[in-house]
Design a protein around this motif. Structure first.
Motif, PDB file in Angstrom:
ATOM      1  N   GLU A 161       0.866  -1.105   0.010  1.00 10.94           N
ATOM      2  CA  GLU A 161      -0.181  -0.136  -0.051  1.00 10.94           C
ATOM      3  C   GLU A 161       0.868   1.187  -0.028  1.00 10.94           C
ATOM      4  OE1 GLU A 161      -3.440   2.156   2.880  1.00 10.94           O
ATOM      5  OE2 GLU A 161      -2.572   0.142   3.299  1.00 10.94           O
ATOM      6  N   GLN A 162       2.040   1.121   0.930  1.00 10.65           N
ATOM      7  CA  GLN A 162       2.764   2.399   0.823  1.00 10.65           C
ATOM      8  C   GLN A 162       3.491   2.619  -0.471  1.00 10.65           C
ATOM      9  OE1 GLN A 162       4.892   0.811   4.396  1.00 10.65           O
ATOM     10  NE2 GLN A 162       4.195   2.821   5.579  1.00 10.65           N
ATOM     11  N   ILE A 163       3.965   1.525  -0.918  1.00  4.57           N
ATOM     12  CA  ILE A 163       4.701   1.494  -2.246  1.00  4.57           C
ATOM     13  C   ILE A 163       3.869   2.199  -3.423  1.00  4.57           C
ATOM     14  CG2 ILE A 163       5.465   0.113  -4.358  1.00  4.57           C
ATOM     15  CD1 ILE A 163       6.739  -1.832  -2.256  1.00  4.57           C
ATOM     16  N   PHE A 164       2.482   1.522  -3.336  1.00  2.67           N
ATOM     17  CA  PHE A 164       1.657   2.464  -4.264  1.00  2.67           C
ATOM     18  C   PHE A 164       1.427   3.589  -4.271  1.00  2.67           C
ATOM     19  CE2 PHE A 164       0.764  -2.316  -5.678  1.00  2.67           C
ATOM     20  CZ  PHE A 164       1.115  -2.199  -6.831  1.00  2.67           C
ATOM     21  N   ARG A 165       1.163   4.062  -2.932  1.00  2.00           N
ATOM     22  CA  ARG A 165       1.049   5.566  -2.767  1.00  2.00           C
ATOM     23  C   ARG A 165       2.354   6.595  -3.105  1.00  2.00           C
ATOM     24  NH1 ARG A 165      -1.078   4.348   2.351  1.00  2.00           N
ATOM     25  NH2 ARG A 165       0.658   4.957   3.474  1.00  2.00           N
ATOM     26  N   LYS A 166       3.549   5.747  -2.887  1.00  2.00           N
ATOM     27  CA  LYS A 166       4.582   6.700  -3.378  1.00  2.00           C
ATOM     28  C   LYS A 166       4.740   6.570  -4.863  1.00  2.00           C
ATOM     29  CE  LYS A 166       7.908   5.905   0.339  1.00  2.00           C
ATOM     30  NZ  LYS A 166       8.160   7.167   0.528  1.00  2.00           N
ATOM     31  N   LYS A 167       4.116   5.450  -5.629  1.00  2.00           N
ATOM     32  CA  LYS A 167       4.132   5.434  -7.076  1.00  2.00           C
ATOM     33  C   LYS A 167       3.244   6.591  -7.607  1.00  2.00           C
ATOM     34  CE  LYS A 167       4.141   2.227 -10.819  1.00  2.00           C
ATOM     35  NZ  LYS A 167       3.164   2.766 -11.761  1.00  2.00           N
ATOM     36  N   GLU A 168       1.868   6.895  -7.042  1.00  2.00           N
ATOM     37  CA  GLU A 168       0.976   7.689  -7.316  1.00  2.00           C
ATOM     38  C   GLU A 168       1.556   9.211  -7.094  1.00  2.00           C
ATOM     39  OE1 GLU A 168      -2.305   7.210  -4.441  1.00  2.00           O
ATOM     40  OE2 GLU A 168      -3.178   5.350  -5.447  1.00  2.00           O
ATOM     41  N   HIS A 169       2.317   9.305  -6.154  1.00  2.00           N
ATOM     42  CA  HIS A 169       2.962  10.492  -6.095  1.00  2.00           C
ATOM     43  C   HIS A 169       4.210  10.967  -7.298  1.00  2.00           C
ATOM     44  CE1 HIS A 169       5.563  13.997  -4.540  1.00  2.00           C
ATOM     45  NE2 HIS A 169       6.663  13.207  -4.403  1.00  2.00           N
ATOM     46  N   VAL A 170       4.726   9.794  -7.575  1.00  5.22           N
ATOM     47  CA  VAL A 170       5.617  10.025  -8.810  1.00  5.22           C
ATOM     48  C   VAL A 170       4.592  10.258  -9.996  1.00  5.22           C
ATOM     49  CG1 VAL A 170       6.948   8.516 -10.484  1.00  5.22           C
ATOM     50  CG2 VAL A 170       7.381   8.389  -7.871  1.00  5.22           C
ATOM     51  N   GLU A 171       3.625   9.534 -10.160  1.00  5.08           N
ATOM     52  CA  GLU A 171       2.789   9.747 -11.331  1.00  5.08           C
ATOM     53  C   GLU A 171       2.380  11.249 -11.522  1.00  5.08           C
ATOM     54  OE1 GLU A 171       2.402   7.823 -13.786  1.00  5.08           O
ATOM     55  OE2 GLU A 171       2.701   5.948 -13.011  1.00  5.08           O
ATOM     56  N   ARG A 172       2.234  11.918 -10.134  1.00  5.78           N
ATOM     57  CA  ARG A 172       1.615  13.392 -10.298  1.00  5.78           C
ATOM     58  C   ARG A 172       2.984  14.458 -10.459  1.00  5.78           C
ATOM     59  NH1 ARG A 172      -1.132  11.503  -5.450  1.00  5.78           N
ATOM     60  NH2 ARG A 172       0.583  12.395  -4.102  1.00  5.78           N
ATOM     61  N   LEU A 173       4.147  13.776 -10.308  1.00  6.22           N
ATOM     62  CA  LEU A 173       5.273  14.538 -10.638  1.00  6.22           C
ATOM     63  C   LEU A 173       5.222  14.453 -12.125  1.00  6.22           C
ATOM     64  CD1 LEU A 173       7.819  13.772  -7.759  1.00  6.22           C
ATOM     65  CD2 LEU A 173       6.840  15.952  -8.075  1.00  6.22           C
ATOM     66  N   ILE A 174       5.285  13.269 -12.765  1.00  2.78           N
ATOM     67  CA  ILE A 174       5.395  13.170 -14.141  1.00  2.78           C
ATOM     68  C   ILE A 174       4.428  13.986 -14.781  1.00  2.78           C
ATOM     69  CG2 ILE A 174       5.057  11.466 -15.807  1.00  2.78           C
ATOM     70  CD1 ILE A 174       6.039   9.317 -13.959  1.00  2.78           C
ATOM     71  N   ALA A 175       3.077  13.906 -14.551  1.00  2.00           N
ATOM     72  CA  ALA A 175       2.102  14.798 -15.029  1.00  2.00           C
ATOM     73  C   ALA A 175       2.485  16.197 -15.119  1.00  2.00           C
ATOM     74  CB  ALA A 175       0.834  14.608 -14.149  1.00  2.00           C
ATOM     75  N   SER A 176       3.236  16.721 -14.235  1.00  2.00           N
ATOM     76  CA  SER A 176       3.490  18.249 -13.747  1.00  2.00           C
ATOM     77  C   SER A 176       4.808  18.598 -14.701  1.00  2.00           C
ATOM     78  CB  SER A 176       3.411  18.541 -12.301  1.00  2.00           C
ATOM     79  OG  SER A 176       4.520  17.839 -11.792  1.00  2.00           O
TER      80      SER A 176
END
Length: 215
Positions: A103-118
């Motif tokens: 769960e923590q890994i996927f939360r971090k991955k969501e954060h990375v995806e937001r950085l990519i989107a920006s």
């Protein structure tokens, strides 16, 4: 400092860390102190969180001295007992603590995806690397390879030698480790966007291979 003195220093420091974290600690435990039969093997350290939970620990000066095939057999024996784990601890990396959950890994991955989107791929590289390391350490634990506390370079090499990483994944991981080291030490990285793309592809590939649903 002699080899024995170095070993004893690592053992003492590791024992103290576990004591500070509330574990009951036994240095060079006797047979009657072990929670179950380990045959002729005698660990350096036994740390107990409760009667039925804890770690059996072997101390090595450096990770390259650890005969992983031998210790993997011990780790598999220990893993048959719920609540118990076998660990190799070295002077290079004797930190303790819990690995990231999925769960923590996927939360971090969501954060990375937001950085990519920006458009912040350079800023996303190190958070993505954190995910990569977490995946390797979780896979080592799942496969009863007692190296999840090892420094990153040794972790990659041992996962490859134990068949958990392909040669292509190994080569890519070593190359990306060099990029990561240059970033954290303050050097300019010209090819960071391409390196980020390779790291993201590797992370996605390992999640597909290693997450519980995939097995």
């Amino acid at each position: 400092m002699t080899k024995q003195q170095t070993h004893d220093s690592i053992l003492k420091n590791t024992a103290e860390q576990y004591k500070k974290n509330g574990y009951e600690v036994f240095i060079a435990p006797q047979v009657n102190e072990l929670p179950f039969d380990l045959g002729r093997y005698r660990p350096d350290l036994l740390v107990k969180k409760s009667k039925n939970e804890g770690y059996i620990i072997e101390v090595k000066d450096v990770s390259r001295e650890a005969p992983i095939d031998h210790y993997r057999e011990i780790a598999e024996t220990v893993a048959q007992h719920a609540g118990w784990r076998f660990l190799l601890v070295t002077g290079e990396d004797s930190a303790i603590g819990n690995l990231l959950s999925w769960e923590q890994i996927f939360r971090k991955k969501e954060h990375v995806e937001r950085l990519i989107a920006s458009g912040e791929k350079e800023a996303a590289f190190l958070p993505l690397w954190t995910i990569f390391e977490a995946l390797m350490r979780k896979q080592a634990e799942r496969a009863s390879i007692p190296i999840e506390r090892f420094p990153t370079s040794s972790l990659i090499k041992h996962l490859y030698s134990q068949g958990e990483l392909s040669i292509a994944q190994f080569d890519q991981a070593i190359a990306l480790l060099n990029v990561r080291n240059r970033i954290v030490h303050g050097f300019e990285i010209i090819e960071v966007e391409e390196s980020f793309k390779q790291l993201k592809q590797l992370v996605d590939e390992l999640i597909h291979l290693w997450m519980p649903q995939a097995s």
